[in-house]
Write a protein that holds these residues in place. Structure first.
Motif, PDB file in Angstrom:
ATOM      1  N   VAL A 127      -7.673  43.795  32.293  1.00 14.11           N
ATOM      2  CA  VAL A 127      -8.445  43.291  31.149  1.00 14.11           C
ATOM      3  C   VAL A 127      -8.121  41.808  30.940  1.00 14.11           C
ATOM      4  CG1 VAL A 127      -8.914  43.527  28.678  1.00 14.11           C
ATOM      5  CG2 VAL A 127      -8.560  45.575  30.083  1.00 14.11           C
ATOM      6  N   LEU A 128      -6.827  41.455  31.011  1.00  8.63           N
ATOM      7  CA  LEU A 128      -6.436  40.046  30.884  1.00  8.63           C
ATOM      8  C   LEU A 128      -7.131  39.188  31.929  1.00  8.63           C
ATOM      9  CD1 LEU A 128      -2.581  40.118  30.231  1.00  8.63           C
ATOM     10  CD2 LEU A 128      -4.360  39.333  28.670  1.00  8.63           C
ATOM     11  N   GLN A 129      -7.137  39.647  33.164  1.00  9.20           N
ATOM     12  CA  GLN A 129      -7.806  38.900  34.236  1.00  9.20           C
ATOM     13  C   GLN A 129      -9.283  38.724  33.927  1.00  9.20           C
ATOM     14  OE1 GLN A 129      -6.514  41.500  37.459  1.00  9.20           O
ATOM     15  NE2 GLN A 129      -5.345  39.802  38.340  1.00  9.20           N
ATOM     16  N   GLY A 130      -9.898  39.761  33.354  1.00  6.35           N
ATOM     17  CA  GLY A 130     -11.311  39.696  33.013  1.00  6.35           C
ATOM     18  C   GLY A 130     -11.626  38.714  31.892  1.00  6.35           C
ATOM     19  N   CYS A 131     -10.609  38.340  31.122  1.00  8.89           N
ATOM     20  CA  CYS A 131     -10.793  37.407  30.003  1.00  8.89           C
ATOM     21  C   CYS A 131     -10.462  35.971  30.392  1.00  8.89           C
ATOM     22  CB  CYS A 131      -9.921  37.817  28.825  1.00  8.89           C
ATOM     23  SG  CYS A 131     -10.406  39.364  28.064  1.00  8.89           S
ATOM     24  N   ARG A 189     -13.074  38.736  14.391  1.00 12.74           N
ATOM     25  CA  ARG A 189     -13.798  39.828  15.040  1.00 12.74           C
ATOM     26  C   ARG A 189     -12.941  40.273  16.223  1.00 12.74           C
ATOM     27  NH1 ARG A 189     -18.921  36.353  16.156  1.00 12.74           N
ATOM     28  NH2 ARG A 189     -17.180  35.071  16.799  1.00 12.74           N
ATOM     29  N   THR A 190     -12.389  41.490  16.096  1.00  5.18           N
ATOM     30  CA  THR A 190     -11.332  41.929  16.993  1.00  5.18           C
ATOM     31  C   THR A 190     -11.736  43.169  17.779  1.00  5.18           C
ATOM     32  OG1 THR A 190      -9.718  41.023  15.450  1.00  5.18           O
ATOM     33  CG2 THR A 190      -8.896  42.593  17.088  1.00  5.18           C
ATOM     34  N   TYR A 191     -11.497  43.110  19.085  1.00  2.00           N
ATOM     35  CA  TYR A 191     -11.765  44.225  19.991  1.00  2.00           C
ATOM     36  C   TYR A 191     -10.426  44.801  20.418  1.00  2.00           C
ATOM     37  CZ  TYR A 191     -14.208  46.886  23.597  1.00  2.00           C
ATOM     38  OH  TYR A 191     -14.738  47.903  24.365  1.00  2.00           O
ATOM     39  N   ILE A 192     -10.273  46.117  20.280  1.00  3.77           N
ATOM     40  CA  ILE A 192      -9.009  46.790  20.550  1.00  3.77           C
ATOM     41  C   ILE A 192      -9.117  47.576  21.853  1.00  3.77           C
ATOM     42  CG2 ILE A 192      -7.285  48.415  19.664  1.00  3.77           C
ATOM     43  CD1 ILE A 192      -7.714  46.126  17.688  1.00  3.77           C
ATOM     44  N   ALA A 251     -13.584  47.999  28.807  1.00  7.54           N
ATOM     45  CA  ALA A 251     -13.131  46.815  28.069  1.00  7.54           C
ATOM     46  C   ALA A 251     -13.628  45.539  28.723  1.00  7.54           C
ATOM     47  CB  ALA A 251     -11.605  46.800  27.977  1.00  7.54           C
ATOM     48  N   ARG A 252     -13.464  45.424  30.023  1.00  9.11           N
ATOM     49  CA  ARG A 252     -13.904  44.210  30.732  1.00  9.11           C
ATOM     50  C   ARG A 252     -15.411  44.007  30.578  1.00  9.11           C
ATOM     51  NH1 ARG A 252     -10.479  42.753  36.002  1.00  9.11           N
ATOM     52  NH2 ARG A 252     -12.274  41.396  36.261  1.00  9.11           N
ATOM     53  N   ASP A 253     -16.171  45.090  30.729  1.00  8.59           N
ATOM     54  CA  ASP A 253     -17.632  44.998  30.609  1.00  8.59           C
ATOM     55  C   ASP A 253     -18.029  44.547  29.203  1.00  8.59           C
ATOM     56  OD1 ASP A 253     -17.862  45.840  33.228  1.00  8.59           O
ATOM     57  OD2 ASP A 253     -18.528  47.879  32.724  1.00  8.59           O
ATOM     58  N   TRP A 254     -17.422  45.159  28.177  1.00  5.29           N
ATOM     59  CA  TRP A 254     -17.791  44.821  26.807  1.00  5.29           C
ATOM     60  C   TRP A 254     -17.412  43.381  26.487  1.00  5.29           C
ATOM     61  CZ3 TRP A 254     -16.322  42.825  22.258  1.00  5.29           C
ATOM     62  CH2 TRP A 254     -17.162  43.044  21.170  1.00  5.29           C
ATOM     63  N   ILE A 298     -14.245  45.389  15.646  1.00 10.46           N
ATOM     64  CA  ILE A 298     -15.672  45.515  15.953  1.00 10.46           C
ATOM     65  C   ILE A 298     -15.942  46.457  17.119  1.00 10.46           C
ATOM     66  CG2 ILE A 298     -16.280  43.272  14.992  1.00 10.46           C
ATOM     67  CD1 ILE A 298     -16.318  42.195  17.892  1.00 10.46           C
ATOM     68  N   GLY A 299     -14.880  46.996  17.707  1.00  8.25           N
ATOM     69  CA  GLY A 299     -15.059  47.942  18.788  1.00  8.25           C
ATOM     70  C   GLY A 299     -13.749  48.223  19.479  1.00  8.25           C
ATOM     71  N   HIS A 300     -13.793  49.204  20.390  1.00  6.73           N
ATOM     72  CA  HIS A 300     -12.590  49.536  21.136  1.00  6.73           C
ATOM     73  C   HIS A 300     -12.958  50.153  22.477  1.00  6.73           C
ATOM     74  CE1 HIS A 300     -13.392  53.522  19.356  1.00  6.73           C
ATOM     75  NE2 HIS A 300     -12.823  53.967  20.460  1.00  6.73           N
ATOM     76  N   ALA A 301     -11.973  50.145  23.366  1.00  8.77           N
ATOM     77  CA  ALA A 301     -12.111  50.797  24.661  1.00  8.77           C
ATOM     78  C   ALA A 301     -10.804  51.487  24.985  1.00  8.77           C
ATOM     79  CB  ALA A 301     -12.452  49.781  25.747  1.00  8.77           C
TER      80      ALA A 301
END
Length: 134
Positions: free
Chosen positions: A70-74, A6-9, A42-45, A33-36
Motif C-alpha cells: 500500500v505504501l508503494q502504491g502511494c 479525510r482519512t482512509y483506513i 486499498a491501492r485501487d481506492w 471516508i472508507g476502509h480496506a
C-alpha cells in the motif's frame, strides 16, 4: 470552520478499525471516508480517489497482501497527503523500511496511540493554517 482530515483506513481487524475510527473522530478532526482489509483494494481506492483523501492509516499485516505494498502504491501521492503506518511490529527495521517507502510516520498500536492522536491533531491544525491538505 476547521478542516477535517479525510482519512482512509487500511486495517483488516474490524474491532481495531472501529475503535481507531471512534477514537480519532472523537479526539481529532479525522473523518473516516472508507476502509480496506487488503492491499489490492486499498491501492485501487487510494489511486482512483487521489484528490478525495488527506490521510491514509495503514496496518502492515492485512488479509491480502501487505501494508508495504500500500505504501508503494502511494508513492505518487500529492504533497499534502500523508500516509502513516499503525502496526504491532514497529521495530527499528520496520520503521526504516516504511520510511524508505515514503511513510510520513510509524506508530505502534500497543503504546503509541497517543502519539498518533497528536500527529492527527497537528496535521489538522496545519491544514487550518493553510499548509496542510486543503
Amino acid at each position: 470552520m476547521p478542516n477535517t482530515l479525510r482519512t482512509y483506513i487500511v486495517e483488516d481487524n474490524a474491532t481495531i478499525r472501529e475503535n481507531l475510527i471512534g477514537t480519532l473522530e472523537e479526539l481529532t478532526r479525522v473523518n473516516a471516508i472508507g476502509h480496506a482489509e487488503g492491499e489490492a483494494v486499498a491501492r485501487d481506492w487510494l489511486s482512483a480517489n487521489g484528490p478525495e483523501w488527506d490521510l491514509a492509516i495503514v496496518d502492515l499485516f492485512l488479509k491480502q497482501g501487505s501494508g508495504l505494498g500500500v505504501l508503494q502504491g502511494c508513492a505518487q501521492r500529492r504533497s499534502g497527503q500523508k500516509v502513516i503506518v499503525l502496526t504491532n511490529y514497529a521495530t527499528p527495521d520496520i520503521r526504516k523500511r516504511c520510511a524508505q517507502l515514503g511513510a510520513d510516520a510509524v506508530f505502534d498500536k500497543s503504546n503509541e496511540i497517543d502519539a498518533l492522536v497528536e500527529f492527527c491533531a497537528q496535521l489538522s491544525d496545519a491544514s487550518d493554517a493553510g499548509s496542510g491538505p486543503h
